[in-house]
Design an enzyme around this catalytic site. Structure first.
Site, short mmCIF file in Angstrom:
data_model
loop_
_atom_site.label_atom_id
_atom_site.label_comp_id
_atom_site.label_asym_id
_atom_site.label_seq_id
_atom_site.Cartn_x
_atom_site.Cartn_y
_atom_site.Cartn_z
N ILE A 1 26.12 10.89 -27.11
CA ILE A 1 25.07 11.83 -26.73
C ILE A 1 24.70 11.38 -25.46
O ILE A 1 24.66 10.33 -24.92
CB ILE A 1 23.95 11.83 -27.97
CG1 ILE A 1 23.09 13.07 -27.75
CG2 ILE A 1 23.26 10.51 -27.86
CD1 ILE A 1 22.13 13.33 -28.73
N CYS A 2 24.38 12.49 -24.80
CA CYS A 2 23.61 12.33 -23.58
C CYS A 2 22.48 13.28 -23.41
O CYS A 2 21.96 13.61 -24.35
CB CYS A 2 25.01 12.63 -22.26
SG CYS A 2 25.48 14.05 -22.23
N GLN A 3 22.34 13.97 -22.05
CA GLN A 3 21.30 15.06 -22.01
C GLN A 3 21.47 16.39 -22.55
O GLN A 3 20.95 17.06 -23.20
CB GLN A 3 20.39 14.97 -20.87
CG GLN A 3 19.39 15.79 -20.61
CD GLN A 3 18.34 15.10 -21.57
OE1 GLN A 3 17.94 13.87 -21.71
NE2 GLN A 3 17.31 16.18 -22.20
#
Length: 121
Positions: free
Chosen positions: A65-67
């Site tokens: 997951i990232c932004q």
């Protein structure tokens, strides 16, 4: 190029309730992670990921997951090319927040200078 598998935040939330949930790997930089992350996420910034592949092999499935989902797609591809079962979380932490789910803020105390000798007496 490998086929990048995606998981929605709803699918991720459901998978986290399984007896063997995927490891949630937050690939944002440390400041982004500290500002707010999905509870239980482990932070390894994307640029450091190649140094940690050995630690991640042979473990649970990984949901990166990232932004917004771009860096996590790159991470899932990197992991997949080394034989690690990985997904990218579509929409990232932004989608997690928009879905009304909680995040944690890193509450570690800031580093304080050592007290001077006269302050110790």
């Amino acid at each position: 190029m490998t086929n990048i598998r995606e998981i929605t935040v709803d699918e991720l939330a459901a998978a986290r309730q399984d007896p063997n949930p995927p490891m949630l790997l937050d690939v944002r930089d440390r400041a982004e992670y500290a500002a707010g992350h999905v509870p239980g996420a482990v932070n390894i910034p994307l640029d450091e990921l190649p140094d940690h592949l050995g630690e991640l092999r042979g473990g649970a499935q990984i949901a990166a997951i990232c932004q917004s989902g771009r860096r996590s797609a790159v991470a899932a591809e990197q992991l997949g090319t080394t034989g690690i079962d990985a997904w990218s979380v579509a929409g990232g932490t932004s989608a997690w927040v928009e879905s009304g789910r909680p995040t944690l803020i890193d509450q570690r105390p800031s580093v304080q200078p050592h007290p001077k000798k006269e302050e110790l007496s």
